[in-house]
Write an enzyme that holds these catalytic residues in place. Structure first.
Site, PDB file in Angstrom:
ATOM      1  N   GLU A 216       0.800  -1.226   0.000  1.00  0.00           N
ATOM      2  CA  GLU A 216       0.000   0.000   0.000  1.00  0.00           C
ATOM      3  C   GLU A 216       0.835   1.278   0.000  1.00  0.00           C
ATOM      4  OE1 GLU A 216      -2.858  -0.142   3.175  1.00  0.00           O
ATOM      5  OE2 GLU A 216      -3.846  -1.920   2.377  1.00  0.00           O
TER       6      GLU A 216
ATOM      7  N   GLU B 224      -5.326  -8.640   1.166  1.00  0.00           N
ATOM      8  CA  GLU B 224      -5.953  -8.265   2.446  1.00  0.00           C
ATOM      9  C   GLU B 224      -7.434  -8.002   2.233  1.00  0.00           C
ATOM     10  OE1 GLU B 224      -4.326  -4.945   4.692  1.00  0.00           O
ATOM     11  OE2 GLU B 224      -2.291  -5.618   4.240  1.00  0.00           O
TER      12      GLU B 224
HETATM   13  C1  FCB Z   1      -4.348  -1.966   5.683  1.00  0.00           C
HETATM   14  C2  FCB Z   1      -2.954  -2.292   6.187  1.00  0.00           C
HETATM   15  C3  FCB Z   1      -2.935  -3.306   7.297  1.00  0.00           C
HETATM   16  C4  FCB Z   1      -4.083  -3.119   8.268  1.00  0.00           C
HETATM   17  C5  FCB Z   1      -5.380  -3.016   7.524  1.00  0.00           C
HETATM   18  C6  FCB Z   1      -6.587  -2.885   8.421  1.00  0.00           C
HETATM   19  O1  FCB Z   1      -4.345  -0.702   5.119  1.00  0.00           O
HETATM   20  O2  FCB Z   1      -2.162  -2.770   5.143  1.00  0.00           O
HETATM   21  O3  FCB Z   1      -1.686  -3.239   7.920  1.00  0.00           O
HETATM   22  O4  FCB Z   1      -3.839  -2.046   9.066  1.00  0.00           O
HETATM   23  O5  FCB Z   1      -5.346  -1.937   6.640  1.00  0.00           O
END
Ligand code: FCB
Length: 452
Positions: free
Chosen positions: A170, A353
């Site tokens: 990210e 994620e």
């Molecule tokens: C993302 C991050 C991760 C976590 C989630 C909830 O942006 O990559 O580390 O904090 O959000």
């Protein structure tokens, strides 16, 4: 107990679809003595930065408890574990390597591989060594070259035992939250800073990718981006334009350079002094072919036009919110994946994620988090819908394996499928973890052939 169901003909019920769990170094490791400081250590010490005033000094104490954490991952039955390496645990300020730190990751990766668990390593999940920040951090072009050197050390140490490498996690968050609006470490502000940091991060990605491709050609080498779909508050032309601008500024700013070697047109709407310094050859380095793209998705965002001809966020009015105050919008997830597929020639996709913070309560040794299970159910179905529409998605990682340090929100938000008691550091699988494990274990032998 609530369960996760997919249509019976879903390819996500075959073993060719990979399921994993994800964490990151600063959020779980603890053991500050074993590494030098990073920008999050410094940030946590500043008043008013972290909602509950906490820090990463202990976190989940994973450095001490890693063996039982691996055991837990194995028991969930997942195919893969996505972790990140702490740069300040690997490279010392004088450029020498931290042998104990490297050994830790070697042991961890070996233990995973021995159990048949695929390892997804992220090289940078936001914990920049403080000694580099002291020289300008991501505002300094040299940091991109330092990252290349660090990538080389990791690639030489772990090699192709790692199934997939991601250079960055990210870059939007590192650049925008960390250097443009200052709510993440190192807490710098200003458009010029944010855009400069973003460019140097992308350059760092490209430089590290060269090293990974050379040293680990059989690993999958890629990058992880986060996306939030951008919706217009009304049907007015100005709001629609605002949503499109937000998409270009927050999402396409990272993806377009990677896949097409150029920044979106919104770069021309910036004052010349706010634009990054793009040197000859940079865009070619940034846009080298990646083996896969990691996509992180949590929620959508709504925008309206601002007075200054820019865009403003409109807070959600929906009642379907997670504990983060984020709207639960699985349809936006499908929309995102299908849109990107139509807009670009995408490499294979892994959802690196996805998950939800909920107001968990431990009652008599159980966390009955049906709300989180429902989130996984609807979002996995959203992924399935995108696959049916032709998007090439190879796997999905739940965020997160366990509750952990949620950045500026400290330990106040829990994303885990495993509950962590921060007094005893005891781990307890939540109901959602059981539901996830049940889905994973219910799969049949695959029929979809993988590549590479
Ligand atoms: C993302 C991050 C991760 C976590 C989630 C909830 O942006 O990559 O580390 O904090 O959000």
């Amino acid at each position: 107990m609530r369960e996760i169901h997919l249509p019976s003909n879903s390819m996500m019920l075959s073993k060719d679809f990979l399921y994993g769990v994800a964490t990151s170094s600063f959020q779980i490791e603890g053991d500050r003595d074993g590494r030098v400081d990073c920008i999050w250590d410094t940030f946590c010490q500043q008043a008013g930065t972290i909602e509950d005033g906490t820090n990463g000094d202990t976190a989940c104490n994973h450095i001490a408890l890693w063996r039982e954490d691996i055991e837990m991952i194995d028991e969930l039955g997942v195919d893969a574990y996505r972790l990140s390496i702490s740069w300040p645990r690997v490279i010392n300020p004088d450029g020498t390597t931290n042998k104990v730190g490297l050994r830790f990751y070697t042991n961890l990766v070996d233990a995973m591989v021995n159990r048949g668990i695929k390892v997804f390593v992220t090289l940078y999940h936001w914990d920049l060594p403080q000694y580099l920040e002291d020289n300008g951090g991501w505002l300094n072009r040299e940091t991109a070259y330092a990252f290349q050197t660090y990538a080389e050390v990791v690639a030489k140490t772990l090699g192709e035992k790692v199934y997939a490498y991601a250079t960055l996690n990210e870059p939007f968050c590192s650049a925008y939250l960390g250097y443009e609006v200052g709510i993440h470490a190192p807490g710098k502000t200003g458009v010029a800073n944010g855009r400069k940091a973003a460019h140097h991060l992308l350059l760092a990605h490209g430089l590290a990718l060269q090293v990974l491709n050379r040293l680990c050609p059989n690993s999958l080498n890629g990058v992880v981006l986060n996306f939030s779909t951008c919706h217009s508050a009304t049907d007015s032309e100005s709001d629609k334009r605002a949503a499109k601008m937000a998409d270009d500024y927050h999402n396409q700013w990272y993806l377009k350079p990677l896949l097409e070697g150029k920044y979106p047109d919104i770069i021309h709407a910036l004052a010349v002094e706010d634009r990054p310094d793009i040197r000859e050859g940079d865009m070619a380095i940034i846009s080298q072919t990646i083996d896969y793209l990691g996509i992180n998705f949590y929620t959508r965002t709504i925008y309206k036009a601002s007075d200054s001809n820019w865009f403003d966020v409109v807070p959600p009015t929906s009642t379907e919110l997670t504990a983060m105050g984020w709207e639960i919008t699985p349809d936006a997830f499908t929309e995102l994946l299908v849109d990107l597929h139509q807009q670009y020639r995408l490499p294979p996709i892994y959802i690196t994620e996805n998950g939800a913070a909920m107001d968990d309560e431990m009652v008599e040794g159980n966390v009955l988090d049906d709300d989180r299970t429902a989130y996984f159910h609807t979002h996995l179905n959203a992924v399935n819908n995108a696959i049916e529409k032709g998007v090439n998605i190879r796997g999905y990682f739940a965020w997160s394996l366990m509750d952990n340090f949620e950045w500026a929100l400290g330990y106040s938000k829990r994303f885990g499928i495993v509950y962590v008691d921060y007094d005893t550091l005891q781990r307890t699988v939540k109901q959602s973890g059981r539901a996830y494990a049940k889905l994973v274990k219910s799969r049949i032998n695959g029929y979809i052939s993988g590549t590479k």
